[in-house]
Design a protein around this motif. Structure first.
Motif, PDB file in Angstrom:
ATOM      1  N   LEU A  60       0.808  -1.215   0.000  1.00 55.75           N
ATOM      2  CA  LEU A  60       0.000   0.000   0.000  1.00 55.75           C
ATOM      3  C   LEU A  60       0.840   1.265   0.000  1.00 55.75           C
ATOM      4  O   LEU A  60       0.371   2.323  -0.424  1.00 55.75           O
ATOM      5  CB  LEU A  60      -0.926   0.020   1.221  1.00 55.75           C
ATOM      6  CG  LEU A  60      -2.371  -0.426   0.979  1.00 55.75           C
ATOM      7  CD1 LEU A  60      -2.403  -1.895   0.563  1.00 55.75           C
ATOM      8  CD2 LEU A  60      -3.213  -0.219   2.221  1.00 55.75           C
ATOM      9  N   ARG A  61       2.066   1.171   0.465  1.00 65.86           N
ATOM     10  CA  ARG A  61       2.895   2.361   0.524  1.00 65.86           C
ATOM     11  C   ARG A  61       3.184   2.908  -0.867  1.00 65.86           C
ATOM     12  O   ARG A  61       3.509   4.091  -1.024  1.00 65.86           O
ATOM     13  CB  ARG A  61       4.203   2.051   1.253  1.00 65.86           C
ATOM     14  CG  ARG A  61       3.994   1.737   2.730  1.00 65.86           C
ATOM     15  CD  ARG A  61       5.259   1.290   3.439  1.00 65.86           C
ATOM     16  NE  ARG A  61       6.217   2.385   3.538  1.00 65.86           N
ATOM     17  CZ  ARG A  61       7.385   2.407   2.947  1.00 65.86           C
ATOM     18  NH1 ARG A  61       7.769   1.411   2.163  1.00 65.86           N
ATOM     19  NH2 ARG A  61       8.215   3.429   3.117  1.00 65.86           N
ATOM     20  N   GLN A  62       3.066   2.051  -1.881  1.00 68.50           N
ATOM     21  CA  GLN A  62       3.283   2.505  -3.249  1.00 68.50           C
ATOM     22  C   GLN A  62       1.981   2.894  -3.954  1.00 68.50           C
ATOM     23  O   GLN A  62       1.994   3.377  -5.082  1.00 68.50           O
ATOM     24  CB  GLN A  62       3.980   1.409  -4.078  1.00 68.50           C
ATOM     25  CG  GLN A  62       5.476   1.247  -3.777  1.00 68.50           C
ATOM     26  CD  GLN A  62       5.723   0.457  -2.510  1.00 68.50           C
ATOM     27  OE1 GLN A  62       5.088  -0.555  -2.281  1.00 68.50           O
ATOM     28  NE2 GLN A  62       6.651   0.939  -1.693  1.00 68.50           N
ATOM     29  N   ALA A  63       0.838   2.647  -3.294  1.00 65.91           N
ATOM     30  CA  ALA A  63      -0.450   2.924  -3.929  1.00 65.91           C
ATOM     31  C   ALA A  63      -0.742   4.419  -3.956  1.00 65.91           C
ATOM     32  O   ALA A  63      -0.327   5.173  -3.071  1.00 65.91           O
ATOM     33  CB  ALA A  63      -1.566   2.190  -3.186  1.00 65.91           C
ATOM     34  N   GLN A  64      -1.456   4.848  -4.971  1.00 66.03           N
ATOM     35  CA  GLN A  64      -1.852   6.249  -5.092  1.00 66.03           C
ATOM     36  C   GLN A  64      -3.210   6.469  -4.426  1.00 66.03           C
ATOM     37  O   GLN A  64      -3.996   5.546  -4.254  1.00 66.03           O
ATOM     38  CB  GLN A  64      -1.915   6.650  -6.563  1.00 66.03           C
ATOM     39  CG  GLN A  64      -0.572   6.580  -7.276  1.00 66.03           C
ATOM     40  CD  GLN A  64      -0.679   7.021  -8.720  1.00 66.03           C
ATOM     41  OE1 GLN A  64      -1.767   7.155  -9.264  1.00 66.03           O
ATOM     42  NE2 GLN A  64       0.476   7.260  -9.347  1.00 66.03           N
ATOM     43  N   HIS A  65      -3.454   7.718  -4.058  1.00 57.86           N
ATOM     44  CA  HIS A  65      -4.744   8.136  -3.500  1.00 57.86           C
ATOM     45  C   HIS A  65      -5.068   7.437  -2.174  1.00 57.86           C
ATOM     46  O   HIS A  65      -6.236   7.300  -1.810  1.00 57.86           O
ATOM     47  CB  HIS A  65      -5.875   7.894  -4.499  1.00 57.86           C
ATOM     48  CG  HIS A  65      -5.605   8.425  -5.858  1.00 57.86           C
ATOM     49  ND1 HIS A  65      -5.341   9.760  -6.108  1.00 57.86           N
ATOM     50  CD2 HIS A  65      -5.521   7.798  -7.063  1.00 57.86           C
ATOM     51  CE1 HIS A  65      -5.127   9.935  -7.403  1.00 57.86           C
ATOM     52  NE2 HIS A  65      -5.222   8.757  -8.007  1.00 57.86           N
ATOM     53  N   ILE A  66      -4.034   6.991  -1.452  1.00 53.87           N
ATOM     54  CA  ILE A  66      -4.241   6.401  -0.136  1.00 53.87           C
ATOM     55  C   ILE A  66      -3.736   7.389   0.909  1.00 53.87           C
ATOM     56  O   ILE A  66      -2.576   7.785   0.888  1.00 53.87           O
ATOM     57  CB  ILE A  66      -3.478   5.063   0.010  1.00 53.87           C
ATOM     58  CG1 ILE A  66      -3.979   4.033  -0.992  1.00 53.87           C
ATOM     59  CG2 ILE A  66      -3.603   4.525   1.441  1.00 53.87           C
ATOM     60  CD1 ILE A  66      -5.390   3.573  -0.775  1.00 53.87           C
ATOM     61  N   PRO A  67      -4.607   7.826   1.838  1.00 52.94           N
ATOM     62  CA  PRO A  67      -4.140   8.740   2.893  1.00 52.94           C
ATOM     63  C   PRO A  67      -3.081   8.060   3.767  1.00 52.94           C
ATOM     64  O   PRO A  67      -2.962   6.833   3.773  1.00 52.94           O
ATOM     65  CB  PRO A  67      -5.424   9.013   3.697  1.00 52.94           C
ATOM     66  CG  PRO A  67      -6.551   8.643   2.792  1.00 52.94           C
ATOM     67  CD  PRO A  67      -6.036   7.529   1.940  1.00 52.94           C
ATOM     68  N   PRO A  68      -2.320   8.829   4.511  1.00 52.74           N
ATOM     69  CA  PRO A  68      -1.361   8.234   5.441  1.00 52.74           C
ATOM     70  C   PRO A  68      -2.078   7.303   6.431  1.00 52.74           C
ATOM     71  O   PRO A  68      -3.227   7.548   6.817  1.00 52.74           O
ATOM     72  CB  PRO A  68      -0.764   9.438   6.165  1.00 52.74           C
ATOM     73  CG  PRO A  68      -0.997  10.584   5.243  1.00 52.74           C
ATOM     74  CD  PRO A  68      -2.287  10.302   4.544  1.00 52.74           C
ATOM     75  N   PHE A  69      -1.412   6.243   6.830  1.00 58.83           N
ATOM     76  CA  PHE A  69      -2.016   5.286   7.752  1.00 58.83           C
ATOM     77  C   PHE A  69      -0.984   4.819   8.763  1.00 58.83           C
ATOM     78  O   PHE A  69       0.222   4.890   8.530  1.00 58.83           O
ATOM     79  CB  PHE A  69      -2.586   4.079   6.995  1.00 58.83           C
ATOM     80  CG  PHE A  69      -1.560   3.289   6.236  1.00 58.83           C
ATOM     81  CD1 PHE A  69      -0.812   2.291   6.848  1.00 58.83           C
ATOM     82  CD2 PHE A  69      -1.332   3.543   4.884  1.00 58.83           C
ATOM     83  CE1 PHE A  69       0.141   1.565   6.159  1.00 58.83           C
ATOM     84  CE2 PHE A  69      -0.374   2.826   4.171  1.00 58.83           C
ATOM     85  CZ  PHE A  69       0.364   1.831   4.815  1.00 58.83           C
ATOM     86  N   HIS A  70      -1.489   4.320   9.896  1.00 57.68           N
ATOM     87  CA  HIS A  70      -0.608   3.747  10.907  1.00 57.68           C
ATOM     88  C   HIS A  70      -1.309   2.559  11.551  1.00 57.68           C
ATOM     89  O   HIS A  70      -2.471   2.645  11.950  1.00 57.68           O
ATOM     90  CB  HIS A  70      -0.236   4.751  11.987  1.00 57.68           C
ATOM     91  CG  HIS A  70       0.792   4.218  12.938  1.00 57.68           C
ATOM     92  ND1 HIS A  70       2.145   4.295  12.688  1.00 57.68           N
ATOM     93  CD2 HIS A  70       0.662   3.559  14.126  1.00 57.68           C
ATOM     94  CE1 HIS A  70       2.807   3.726  13.668  1.00 57.68           C
ATOM     95  NE2 HIS A  70       1.932   3.261  14.565  1.00 57.68           N
ATOM     96  N   LEU A  71      -0.593   1.440  11.655  1.00 58.62           N
ATOM     97  CA  LEU A  71      -1.118   0.214  12.256  1.00 58.62           C
ATOM     98  C   LEU A  71      -0.492   0.000  13.629  1.00 58.62           C
ATOM     99  O   LEU A  71       0.730   0.048  13.782  1.00 58.62           O
ATOM    100  CB  LEU A  71      -0.800  -0.993  11.360  1.00 58.62           C
ATOM    101  CG  LEU A  71      -1.019  -2.380  11.981  1.00 58.62           C
ATOM    102  CD1 LEU A  71      -2.498  -2.629  12.259  1.00 58.62           C
ATOM    103  CD2 LEU A  71      -0.460  -3.465  11.062  1.00 58.62           C
ATOM    104  N   THR A  72      -1.339  -0.280  14.634  1.00 60.34           N
ATOM    105  CA  THR A  72      -0.870  -0.637  15.968  1.00 60.34           C
ATOM    106  C   THR A  72      -1.312  -2.067  16.264  1.00 60.34           C
ATOM    107  O   THR A  72      -2.516  -2.361  16.271  1.00 60.34           O
ATOM    108  CB  THR A  72      -1.445   0.298  17.040  1.00 60.34           C
ATOM    109  OG1 THR A  72      -1.122   1.656  16.714  1.00 60.34           O
ATOM    110  CG2 THR A  72      -0.864  -0.031  18.401  1.00 60.34           C
ATOM    111  N   LEU A  73      -0.335  -2.953  16.468  1.00 61.00           N
ATOM    112  CA  LEU A  73      -0.607  -4.339  16.837  1.00 61.00           C
ATOM    113  C   LEU A  73      -0.418  -4.461  18.345  1.00 61.00           C
ATOM    114  O   LEU A  73       0.706  -4.521  18.832  1.00 61.00           O
ATOM    115  CB  LEU A  73       0.340  -5.292  16.103  1.00 61.00           C
ATOM    116  CG  LEU A  73       0.259  -5.288  14.569  1.00 61.00           C
ATOM    117  CD1 LEU A  73       1.319  -6.210  13.976  1.00 61.00           C
ATOM    118  CD2 LEU A  73      -1.131  -5.710  14.108  1.00 61.00           C
ATOM    119  N   ALA A  74      -1.501  -4.462  19.080  1.00 58.47           N
ATOM    120  CA  ALA A  74      -1.443  -4.470  20.547  1.00 58.47           C
ATOM    121  C   ALA A  74      -1.476  -5.904  21.054  1.00 58.47           C
ATOM    122  O   ALA A  74      -2.517  -6.560  21.036  1.00 58.47           O
ATOM    123  CB  ALA A  74      -2.610  -3.676  21.126  1.00 58.47           C
ATOM    124  N   GLY A  75      -0.328  -6.371  21.471  1.00 62.42           N
ATOM    125  CA  GLY A  75      -0.224  -7.727  21.978  1.00 62.42           C
ATOM    126  C   GLY A  75       1.227  -8.085  22.195  1.00 62.42           C
ATOM    127  O   GLY A  75       2.130  -7.332  21.830  1.00 62.42           O
TER     128      GLY A  75
END
Length: 361
Positions: free
Chosen positions: A204-219
């Motif tokens: 997804l980091r190379q995809a266009q028209h995608i807003p910034p995102f952040h994933l948190t894996l809590a565990g």
């Protein structure tokens, strides 16, 4: 009844976490309950049990010293003198069945797993008559239990272990200009599919028209070193964080915009249903009870497990239109409040107790 509730361990995030809610149904019906854990592991489930007023006994031992665990359990039952045993997960069930037969008292057994290891499945199938009642923790697991263990219908019931709270903290809509916050709860274990998720996010980091995102894996868990290496290798250090075990799951979920559950398999999956309770849409593998709870394009999306391409495509769809996430999340919340209400939870528990009583008189 005087019920000894026997569990494998007091590990946080596992089958021990719903114990306070489950046993509250027993106690409200006038029965006595105490919890007996065959091993401690991380012990994170002990605090909520004690806060619920439960008597908790934990053996200081490991996961494979079965004879020592059996002898400990026999001693505990001699001291506590239960009238009924209620067991959870394979080890607790097999050892509980032995003790129950020795003492001549009935055993009721939870099934939480939708994918038993072959040796466990064989043992439970051979010993199925040693428990007078079997309870699946979801409709999906109940069906699988009947198929795998060949339990007669009159000795099998469904009691979903989750009940949605209308007052749970709610997520707030995504605002233009802020990153889309993605979250997941669970052990850092290969079965959770977090490696597939990281690979999908790298695309997804190379995809266009995608807003910034952040994933948190809590565990927390054994997969942490491998996941940390995968994050570094794919340049995801600014996109993925691993903060460790989460104490306040309600607030964690309320801080997200989209919940992800890329597991290889699941039974009920508490985390995903708690996310729906918080008003989050869920993107998950098509496994377990999630195949019933998630309506594609309505409350979330499902994809085949271990399929990086399908997961990346679904993520692209979800993140390309973040303003739609709130509407889908509210549809999911309505689903769990309707299908998993507190009244339904209590009714199912009381029905299981009544069935247990009927089978033993």
């Amino acid at each position: 009844m005087r019920i000894a509730y026997i569990i494998n361990s007091t590990e946080g995030g596992g089958a021990a976490f719903p114990v306070p809610a489950i046993t509250s149904v027993f106690r409200e019906a006038g029965h006595e309950v105490a919890v007996f854990a065959l091993t401690r592991r991380d012990g994170r489930a002990i605090k909520p049990m004690l806060e619920a007023g439960l008597e908790v006994h934990v053996r200081e031992g490991g996961r494979k010293d079965h004879l020592a665990a059996l002898l400990w359990l026999k001693r505990q039952m001699d001291l506590w003198q239960p009238t009924h045993l209620w067991t959870s997960l394979t080890r607790a069930t097999l050892l509980g069945q032995i003790v129950g037969q020795r003492r001549g008292i009935p055993v009721a057994s939870w099934q939480h797993s939708a994918r038993l290891r072959p040796p466990n499945g064989t043992l439970l199938r051979l010993r199925r008559n040693a428990s007078c009642l079997w309870i699946g923790d979801s409709q999906y697991v109940t069906t699988i239990t009947q198929q795998q263990l060949h339990i007669p219908a009159e000795r099998l019931m469904c009691w979903p272990i989750f009940h949605a709270r209308a007052d749970a903290p709610q997520s707030r809509p995504w605002q233009r200009g802020e990153p889309i916050r993605l979250g997941s709860l669970g052990r850092l274990h290969p079965v959770k599919g977090f490696d597939t998720l990281c690979l999908a996010l790298a695309r997804l980091r190379q995809a266009q028209h995608i807003p910034p995102f952040h994933l948190t894996l809590a565990g927390e868990g054994e997969e942490r070193p491998a996941l940390e290496a995968l994050i570094r290798e794919n340049g995801l250090e600014n996109n993925v964080s691993l903060p460790g075990f989460c104490e306040n799951t309600g607030q964690f979920l309320a801080d997200q915009h989209l919940y992800l559950q890329p597991s290889h398999w699941e039974g009920f999956c508490m985390g995903a249903h708690e996310a729906m309770q918080a008003g989050l849409p869920v993107l998950a593998s098509a496994v377990g009870e999630l195949t019933h709870s998630i309506q594609d394009g309505v409350t979330g999306w499902t994809v085949p497990p271990k399929d990086t391409d399908a997961l990346a495509a679904a993520l692209t769809t979800a993140l390309a239109n973040p303003e739609h996430l709130t509407v889908m999340g509210q549809a999911g919340r309505a689903y769990v409040l309707t299908h998993f209400s507190e009244d339904a939870f209590t009714r199912a528990g009381n029905a299981a107790l009544q069935k247990l009583d009927a089978l033993t008189h």
